[in-house]
Design a protein around this motif. Structure first.
Motif, mmCIF file in Angstrom:
data_model
loop_
_atom_site.group_PDB
_atom_site.id
_atom_site.type_symbol
_atom_site.label_atom_id
_atom_site.label_comp_id
_atom_site.label_asym_id
_atom_site.label_seq_id
_atom_site.Cartn_x
_atom_site.Cartn_y
_atom_site.Cartn_z
ATOM 1 N N ALA A 1 0.814 -1.212 0.000
ATOM 2 C CA ALA A 1 0.000 0.000 0.000
ATOM 3 C C ALA A 1 0.850 1.265 0.000
ATOM 4 C CB ALA A 1 -0.941 -0.008 1.201
ATOM 5 N N GLU A 2 1.983 1.229 0.697
ATOM 6 C CA GLU A 2 2.780 2.430 0.886
ATOM 7 C C GLU A 2 4.038 2.470 0.033
ATOM 8 O OE1 GLU A 2 3.503 2.537 5.086
ATOM 9 O OE2 GLU A 2 1.361 2.326 5.573
ATOM 10 N N GLY A 3 4.240 1.438 -0.779
ATOM 11 C CA GLY A 3 5.459 1.357 -1.571
ATOM 12 C C GLY A 3 5.497 2.372 -2.699
ATOM 13 N N ASP A 4 6.690 2.831 -3.006
ATOM 14 C CA ASP A 4 6.926 3.735 -4.135
ATOM 15 C C ASP A 4 7.684 2.927 -5.182
ATOM 16 O OD1 ASP A 4 7.292 5.846 -5.847
ATOM 17 O OD2 ASP A 4 8.846 6.827 -4.635
ATOM 18 N N PHE A 5 6.937 2.368 -6.130
ATOM 19 C CA PHE A 5 7.499 1.417 -7.076
ATOM 20 C C PHE A 5 7.746 2.066 -8.434
ATOM 21 C CE2 PHE A 5 4.526 -0.923 -4.243
ATOM 22 C CZ PHE A 5 5.476 -1.602 -3.497
ATOM 23 N N ASP A 6 8.477 1.385 -9.268
ATOM 24 C CA ASP A 6 8.780 1.883 -10.613
ATOM 25 C C ASP A 6 8.616 0.753 -11.610
ATOM 26 O OD1 ASP A 6 9.541 3.531 -12.688
ATOM 27 O OD2 ASP A 6 11.686 3.266 -12.347
#
Length: 387
Positions: A343-348
């Motif tokens: 939910a809180e991840g900053d993915f690419d």
């Protein structure tokens, strides 16, 4: 005997396959009074015929189409959680998990409607023997931290199942033994049509979604577990499990989402379950009983269209969940940690916002379970559907 097994069958086609499973139980002396069959279907299906089938077979059960599911949530006072169950998706198996949880069944068992039991196997009895197993079993690991559940004859057929990461192929495997005394899930494998993704089916030269290469009983040689820290594909077509795993076994809302991600509901739920099992010192046994998978012909390109939006995500979800939850002491605790990470991840990645979406739904899953059975989900739940 008291009904202690909730058999969950998502079906819009061949619900009559259940007659073969009931016949298998009778042939092998398994007590059908233990079973309560939950058929999860759609409003356009003939639910009366489904109920009649259960009555004729003398097996306890319920049939839930979309309207019935909506009414069930209303009766529980949980209408705000109804969107946990996606429309027209195999992930509707999660409704069966909620029904199991609300009704105190000790075990669950997933069966897909395009399968049949092998007559040589005591289908139900074998699953429950696995769940009760204590002793030594073959253990498999690899240098890629992934186990191909079809490894036993892979040199002949070369198959990797649906959901197996492409980056983990051509792995070096190591086979040993493990002492097992706390099995919480039993995954039976399959003959006839292998459970492959669309890319692999196309590479096998099949445009009808089935694959030209088939599997038989000769491709399997007994049960095994994956090593601690190694992941594997978990397919819900032939799977028994203990009630305790439900908090960490949510089948995510595939198909019915703005990113059009589909086909990874049971695969990703298997990642959650395996991570929880590794943390809590539990085991998943794989192998027998086999079922016969008779997948109906359909466009391979249709499946490809459903899978492509999630293919890159599938290469990385396991890496994300593998880093969290290690200090938890319950399934809910591990699930909450995985939910937070997603939910809180900053993915690419391509369609990476879907992972944030999934994390929020996993939080709601835990909150819904707590509402159904107060006090059963004891770890803090960071969000609810009303937040």
């Amino acid at each position: 005997m008291t009904e202690d097994v909730c058999v969950i069958v998502p079906t819009i086609r061949e619900f009559e396959c259940m007659r073969a499973y009931f016949e298998n139980a009778r042939d092998h002396g398994f007590d059908l009074d233990r079973l309560h069959v939950t058929l999860v279907t759609e409003d356009f299906c003939d639910t009366e015929e489904m109920r009649a089938m259960l009555d004729e077979e003398g097996v306890s059960g319920r049939v839930f189409d979309g309207s019935d599911r909506e009414a069930w949530f209303e009766r529980q006072g949980l209408s705000e959680y109804a969107d946990l169950i996606p429309a027209a998706s195999h992930a509707q198996t999660s409704f069966g998990l909620l029904y199991l949880w609300a009704n105190d069944f000790e075990y669950g068992l997933f069966i897909d409607d395009d399968t049949l039991p092998h007559p040589d196997f005591d289908f139900f009895g074998s699953h429950f023997e696995n769940l009760a197993f204590e002793g030594t079993v073959e253990s498999v690991g690899s240098d890629e931290s992934w186990v191909n559940v079809l490894y036993q004859n892979v040199d002949e057929h070369g198959l990797y199942p649906r959901g197996y990461p492409y980056s983990a192929m051509d792995e070096e495997i190591e086979i040993g033994e493990a002492e097992v005394d706390d099995v919480v899930a039993s995954q039976g494998l399959w003959t006839n049509v292998p459970d492959l993704d669309a890319v692999r089916i196309l590479m096998d030269g099949d445009l009808q979604g089935q694959a030209q290469t088939r599997t038989s009983t000769d491709d399997y040689d007994g049960n095994f577990v994956a090593e601690r820290g190694d992941y594997l594909t978990v397919c819900s077509m032939n799977l028994a499990f203990r009630r305790e795993v439900v908090p960490a076994f949510y089948q995510l809302p595939m198909d019915d989402n703005e990113w059009d991600v589909g086909r990874f509901d049971d695969i990703w739920s298997g990642l959650f379950l395996k991570r929880a099992c590794d943390v809590l010192d539990k085991r998943i046994i794989n192998g027998y009983p086999l079922c016969e998978h008779n997948k109906a012909p359909r466009s391979t390109f249709g499946d490809l269209n459903n899978e492509v939006p999630g293919l890159e995500l599938n290469e990385h979800v396991w890496e994300i969940v593998d880093e969290v939850g290690g200090d938890a002491d319950t399934y809910a605790g591990v699930m909450a940690a995985m939910a937070d990470a997603l939910a809180e991840g900053d993915f690419d990645y391509e369609n990476d916002a879907f992972l944030n979406f999934c994390g929020e739904y996993m939080r709601d899953w835990l909150a819904c379970l707590e509402e159904l059975q107060p006090g059963t989900v004891t770890d803090p739940v960071p969000a609810t559907a009303d937040d």
